[in-house]
Design an enzyme around this catalytic site. Structure first.
Site, PDB file in Angstrom:
ATOM      1  N   GLY A  46       0.820  -1.153   0.015  1.00  0.00           N
ATOM      2  CA  GLY A  46       0.064   0.001  -0.042  1.00  0.00           C
ATOM      3  C   GLY A  46       0.922   1.266  -0.101  1.00  0.00           C
ATOM      4  O   GLY A  46       1.963   1.146   0.686  1.00  0.00           O
ATOM      5  N   SER A  47       0.087   2.223  -0.549  1.00  0.00           N
ATOM      6  CA  SER A  47       1.197   3.729  -0.181  1.00  0.00           C
ATOM      7  C   SER A  47       0.771   4.316   0.952  1.00  0.00           C
ATOM      8  O   SER A  47      -0.070   3.660   1.832  1.00  0.00           O
ATOM      9  CB  SER A  47       0.523   4.587  -1.514  1.00  0.00           C
TER      10      SER A  47
ATOM     11  N   HIS B 110       3.481   4.817   3.006  1.00  0.00           N
ATOM     12  CA  HIS B 110       4.582   4.478   3.742  1.00  0.00           C
ATOM     13  C   HIS B 110       5.778   5.145   3.319  1.00  0.00           C
ATOM     14  O   HIS B 110       7.023   4.801   3.578  1.00  0.00           O
ATOM     15  CB  HIS B 110       4.815   3.086   3.605  1.00  0.00           C
TER      16      HIS B 110
ATOM     17  N   LYS C  82       5.590  -7.541   2.645  1.00  0.00           N
ATOM     18  CA  LYS C  82       5.353  -7.384   4.048  1.00  0.00           C
ATOM     19  C   LYS C  82       4.237  -8.377   4.366  1.00  0.00           C
ATOM     20  O   LYS C  82       3.253  -8.244   3.706  1.00  0.00           O
ATOM     21  CB  LYS C  82       4.978  -6.006   4.481  1.00  0.00           C
TER      22      LYS C  82
ATOM     23  N   HIS D 124      -0.231   1.077   9.641  1.00  0.00           N
ATOM     24  CA  HIS D 124      -1.318   1.595   9.088  1.00  0.00           C
ATOM     25  C   HIS D 124      -2.482   2.046  10.153  1.00  0.00           C
ATOM     26  O   HIS D 124      -3.555   2.084   9.926  1.00  0.00           O
ATOM     27  CB  HIS D 124      -2.265   0.372   8.277  1.00  0.00           C
TER      28      HIS D 124
END
Ligand SMILES: Nc1ncnc2c1ncn2[C@@H]1O[C@H](COP(=O)(O)OP(=O)(O)O)[C@@H](O)[C@H]1O
Ligand SMILES: Nc1ncnc2c1ncn2[C@@H]1O[C@H](COP(=O)(O)OP(=O)(O)O)[C@@H](O)[C@H]1O
Ligand SMILES: [Mg+2]
Ligand SMILES: [Mg+2]
Ligand SMILES: [Mg+2]
Ligand SMILES: [Mg+2]
Lengths: 211, 330, 330, 211
Positions: free
Chosen positions: C53-54, C56, C104, C218
Site C-alpha cells: 500500500g502507499s 509509507h 510485508k 497503518h
C-alpha cells in the site's frame, strides 16, 4: 529612604529574576501572538542561570555586579533577548561603576544608560514596538521626578506606571524590529512582549521596595 | 503536548548527542557551546559556519560536512545561540583563510553572530558574514529589519560550501554566497502550528479549514489566514510570488526545493511537486534539479515551503560539486 | 482533514509522477500499473521487487536503485497493489536470473503477491518470495497469520539488494533475505493517528495524554493504550522487547533504526536515539550503525518505531555494500 | 417467480455495486476499529471501475459475466479485498457457466462456490472473524430453503437474515485472519468489517428483488 543601598539593589535584582522566571509561560504567550512564542523561555533561561550563579557574582560595587550579570545574561538568554538584555545590563553597569548605593538621580541615569546601549545594540527607536517603548518612557518619568521629595518607592512606582502606559501604547504600533516586524499590520492591537514584560517586572519590583 | 522527549531544558543537548551518536563518521558535538563540527577541519580553506535556533532539524547540523558547513551552532528551540557560543565555534574551526558566517536574517541571530564576529576579530581572525533573507512573505521595507531567512539558506550553504571547498578566498566565498542569496526566494504555508517543547502548547491556532499563507519557520504569522486550498491552487499562488520576485522568464533554469515543515507526509510533498512542475513546464521554465524532503523544518508543523534558486553558470558549477553531509548528498 | 493534495482518487499517481520528476536520474514511474523502477535494468542479476500500500513514503519507491530494489509496486493508500500490478512489475524487470518478491506480511499483500508470482511462473519466470514479519507488537501464534512487516523491511531490502547486486543466485538472495528477516525486529508507538486521505478523518482517537504502544504502520491498534511516557522510558520498554526477542547479549553487534512515522519532528528521533544508546551501552551491546529518519511512515502519524538488526559477519558484509537510492545512500 | 433471469441478476449486481459505493465511508469506519480503516475505499474502488466498464462486460451467460466481474474486481479492489472478492466472483462464475437464469438451487450453489474459492484463496475458516462468517451461514440458509415454495425474494431474505446474524456473531470472535488479527482480543466486541458489509449488501439487494 532617599538612596538604595547595594544590598537593596541586589535584593531588587533577585526579585526581578524571580518575576521573570515565574512569568516564563505568560511571556511566551505574549510573544506568540505576532512573534515566535519563545520570549519567556529565552529570557527565563538566562535569569535561571543568573540565580544559580548568584552567590559567585562580584559584589564589590553595583557596577561590578551588573557587569557580571550582563555576561551571564548575554551568554544564556536565547534569541534577541540575550544581546538586548545583556546590553541593558552592560549599560546599567557602565553608569554605576564603583557605586555602593544609588540616589534617585543615579538610579535614573543607570536606566538611561541601559536604554542607550540597548538602542546601540538593536538599532531600534521609540515607536518601533520593542521594550524600548516601555523603557524610554520609564526613564523619562524617573528623570522628571528624580528630585521629588517622595520615597524611593514612590519614585520607582512613578517609573513603573510610565512603563505600563508605554507598554499599553505599543498596541497601537506596527512592529518594525524583532520578529513581530515580519507581520506588519497584523501586530496591531497586540502589545509588544518585551515591553509588557518590562512593565510587569518594574511594577512587581517597585511594589516590593520598602517605603 | 505529546512529544517523545525527556526534560524540555535539555532537549538540544540530548538531540545533539543523539545526532552525533548516529553519525559518528560525519560530525562531532561539543556540548558546552552546542557546536556541531566536522571530524577533521581543514585550516587552509575558508571555514563556513551557520546555525541559529534549534527546531529546524536537519538544519543546520545536518549540513555539516564535505562541501557544505564546517560548523553549526545551535541555540535553544527557536532562539538564536548566544554570541559566546558563536564565538567559540569561530575559534574552533577558523584557520588562516578566515571564516564566513551564514546568518538567517532575524534580529536575534544578527545581533549574536555580529557580536561574535567582533569578538573573533579582536583575536585577529578574519570573519565575514552574509544574511539570508529569502522569505518573500515578508515585505522588504526600509522600516523593518528586512526579510526572514528560511529554507533557501540550505542552498546558500551548498553553494558557498562548494566555493570554500574549491579553495576560493574568503571574499570570493562571501561574494558567491551573496549572489546566491540574491537569486533564492521562498514562501511557506502552514496547515497546523508548531509546538515549542518548553511552551507546551501550539504557537497559534488555525481553524480546521484554515491555512496560514506565508508562515515563518518559527510559526510567525505570514501574509494572511486563508481557507484551505488544493495543492495545485497553492502551487499556482506560491510560484506566482516567486517567479515575480525573481523575474523568471522562459530562458531561466532553476533549482526547486519542496521543503516539509516537519509534520508533513512525504506523500504531500511529492503531490505538490507534481503540481509545481506542471505549472513551470506550462511557463517553459526549466528545472535543473529538485529537492523534496524535510530540509528546514519548524519542529512539528504541518505544511511546506517552496524555494526557487535561479541558476547562473557560475552558481550551477558550484551547485554540481559534491557534498556529503547527514542530510544532503550530491 | 487538512492535506496538501488534490482529488484523493488520484493521489498515488500524482505522487508517483511528482517523485519521478524530482528524481529523474534514479527512477521511472509507470502510471498504468503504478510501478516505480530503475532507469536501467540489469537482466543478469536477480531482480528485487517490493511494494505494498502507499502511505509509507519513502517506502518503497525511495529504495529503488543500485544496491536495493529494481522495482516497487504501489497500491492505493494502505491497500495492497493488485496481483495484476505486481505481475506486470515482475514481467518488466525479471530476466534469466529470476526475481525475489519482498512482501510485508499482511494477508492482502501476501495474497496479491502470491497470485502474481503464480501468474509469472506460468510465463516461465523464476519467482521466489520472502515475507517480512518484524513487528513484535503482534503475538506470533499458530492461529493468526503471524506478525506484520514494518520498518525492518528496509533493512531486508538493503541486504538482499546487496546480494543481488553482487551476483548471487536467486536461491541465495532469498536465503540471505530470510536470514535477515530472522534477525530483524521492530516495535512502534503512536502519539497521534494517521488520516487516510480518502477517509478524511483519523483512523483512531487518542486522548491528549495517551499513546498507542505497539501501533502498526497503518494505524492498526498495538499492544495497548498507555499514558504518555518520556523518551527514556519508552526506549527502555521498546528495547527490552527487541532484546528479548533477538536474545541479544553483550557479544552482539547490531544496526539500530529509529524510524519516524511521518509527523514526528527529527528532533524527537534524535533525542530518542540518545536514550537508546545510553541503554544499549549500559548493556554492552555494540551499535555498528544507526539510521535515524523517516524510512517507513504511516502517512502523517506522530510517533516512531525502533528496529534492531542483529548482525552476523555474512550480513555485515552485505550491509556495508554501497547503495544509491532516493532515500538511502551508503 | 421461482427463477432469476440473467437480466434480473445483472440488475442485482448493479445494485450491489451501488450499495458498496454508497457505503464507502461507513465500511471504512467499520474497518478502522481493529483494522486499518481502508476496507470501504478498497472495495468501492473496484466496484466503481466495474460500474464504469459495465456496458463492456460479456453478457453471453451469467457465468461469463461473473468471470469478467472477477477480473475487474481482482485488478481494482485494493488490499485483501481484491483477492477475496475476486475469488468470490470467480467461484460464482464457475458454478454458473453458460447459465441464462438461476433457480434457487443454482443461486445457492453459486454462493457456495464463491465461498469455496474465498476459503481456498484466503485460507480462513469459520470463526476466524472474516466475511466468511456472514457468507457461510447465508449459504447454509439458502441450501436449507432452496426447495421451499416461497418467492425468490423471500428465499433471498432468508439468506440475508442468516448473513446478518452471522455478521452480528463476529462480535464475539477474536480475529485470526486479516489485519484485525494483529490486535488479538482487542477485536472483541466489534464486528468484522467484511462480514458486516456482506450483511448490508445482501439485505439491500434482497429488499429490491420483485416478489
Ligand atoms: N532590535 C531590538 N531592539 C530592542 N528590543 C528588541 C529588538 N528586537 C526584539 N526586541 C525585543 O525582544 C522581544 C522578543 O524577544 P525574543 O522573543 O527573545 O527574541 P526573538 O525575536 O529572537 O524570538 C520583543 O518583544 C522586543 O521587545
Ligand atoms: N484471509 C481472509 N479470508 C477471508 N476474508 C478476509 C481475509 N482477510 C481479510 N478478509 C476480509 O477482508 C476485510 C478487510 O478488507 P480490507 O480492509 O480491504 O483489507 P486489508 O486487511 O488488507 O486492509 C476483513 O474485514 C475480512 O472480512
Ligand atoms: Mg521570540
Ligand atoms: Mg526566537
Ligand atoms: Mg488495507
Ligand atoms: Mg483494511
Amino acid at each position: 529612604m532617599s538612596t538604595l543601598s547595594k544590598a537593596e539593589l541586589f535584593q531588587m535584582l533577585n526579585h526581578m529574576a524571580e518575576v521573570i522566571i515565574e512569568n516564563e509561560v505568560p511571556f511566551c504567550e505574549l510573544d506568540a501572538v505576532a512573534g515566535d512564542g519563545d520570549f519567556g523561555m529565552s529570557i527565563a533561561k538566562g535569569f535561571k542561570v543568573l540565580m544559580a550563579q548568584w552567590e559567585t557574582l562580584n559584589r564589590e560595587s553595583i557596577g561590578e555586579f551588573l557587569a557580571d550579570c550582563s555576561m551571564v545574561i548575554s551568554e544564556n538568554c536565547g534569541g534577541a533577548s540575550g544581546p538586548i538584555w545583556g546590553a541593558g545590563f552592560k549599560g546599567a553597569s557602565k553608569a554605576t561603576t564603583g557605586l555602593q548605593s544609588l540616589t534617585k538621580a543615579e538610579f535614573a541615569s543607570m536606566l538611561e544608560s541601559a536604554a542607550e546601549l540597548i538602542q546601540k545594540r538593536g538599532k531600534a527607536n521609540r515607536g518601533d514596538k520593542t521594550l524600548l517603548d516601555a523603557l524610554l518612557p520609564c526613564v523619562d518619568a524617573l528623570n522628571a521626578h528624580k528630585s521629588d521629595e517622595n520615597s524611593f518607592k514612590m519614585f520607582l512606582q512613578t517609573g513603573a506606571m510610565a512603563a505600563t502606559e508605554g507598554a499599553e501604547a505599543t498596541k497601537k504600533m506596527i512592529a518594525s524590529r524583532g520578529r513581530a516586524s515580519y507581520v506588519g499590520e497584523r501586530s496591531l492591537e497586540f502589545p509588544d512582549a518585551g515591553a509588557m514584560a518590562l512593565s510587569i517586572i518594574f511594577t512587581a519590583i517597585s511594589g516590593q521596595v520598602l517605603d | 503536548m505529546k512529544k517523545i522527549i525527556n526534560q524540555t531544558d535539555d532537549i538540544v543537548i540530548q538531540m545533539g548527542k543523539g545526532m552525533a551518536l548516529a553519525h559518528p563518521d560525519k560530525i562531532e558535538f561539543e556540548e558546552k557551546y552546542k557546536i556541531f563540527k566536522r571530524k577533521t577541519i581543514n585550516p587552509k580553506k575558508v571555514a563556513l559556519i551557520s546555525g541559529g535556533g534549534s527546531g529546524h532539524e536537519p538544519a543546520h547540523a545536518g549540513y555539516v560536512g564535505t562541501g557544505m558547513l564546517d560548523a553549526a551552532v545551535a541555540g535553544d528551540v527557536f532562539a538564536s545561540p548566544s554570541s559566546v557560543q558563536v564565538y567559540h565555534a569561530i575559534k574552533q574551526v577558523t584557520g588562516e583563510a578566515g571564516c564566513l558566517l551564514i546568518v538567517k536574517n532575524y534580529s536575534g541571530d544578527c545581533m549574536n553572530f555580529d557580536t561574535a564576529a567582533e569578538m573573533a576579530e579582536e583575536d585577529d581572525l578574519k570573519v565575514l558574514s552574509v544574511y539570508v533573507n529569502d522569505d518573500v512573505a515578508v515585505k522588504d521595507s526600509l522600516y523593518t529589519i528586512g526579510r526572514r531567512g528560511v529554507a533557501g539558506t540550505v542552498l546558500v550553504e551548498k553553494i558557498a560550501g562548494a566555493a570554500a571547498e574549491r579553495g576560493d578566498s574568503l571574499e570570493n566565498v562571501q561574494l558567491l554566497a551573496q549572489k546566491t542569496i540574491e537569486q533564492v526566494k521562498s514562501i511557506g504555508v502552514a496547515l497546523t502550528s508548531c509546538t515549542v517543547p518548553a511552551k507546551g502548547t501550539p504557537t497559534f491556532d488555525l481553524g480546521s479549514d484554515e491555512i496560514e499563507f506565508g508562515v515563518g519557520i518559527h510559526g510567525e504569522p505570514g501574509i494572511e489566514r486563508r481557507k484551505s486550498m488544493t495543492s495545485h491552487a497553492l502551487a499556482v499562488e506560491m510560484l506566482d510570488l516567486l517567479i515575480g520576485e525573481l523575474g523568471l522568464t522562459d530562458e531561466d533554469e532553476i533549482v526547486v526545493m519542496v521543503n516539509g515543515l516537519g509534520g508533513t507526509p512525504l506523500q504531500e510533498l511529492y503531490v505538490f511537486n507534481h503540481d509545481v512542475r506542471a505549472i513551470l513546464s506550462s511557463k517553459n521554465i526549466h528545472v535543473y534539479d529538485t529537492l523534496v524532503g524535510n530540509y528546514m523544518t519548524a519542529i512539528d508543523m504541518a505544511g511546506l515551503s517552496l524555494t526557487v534558486l535561479k541558476l547562473t553558470d557560475e552558481l550551477k558549477a558550484l551547485y554540481d560539486a559534491p557534498a556529503d553531509t547527514i542530510a544532503y548528498h550530491k
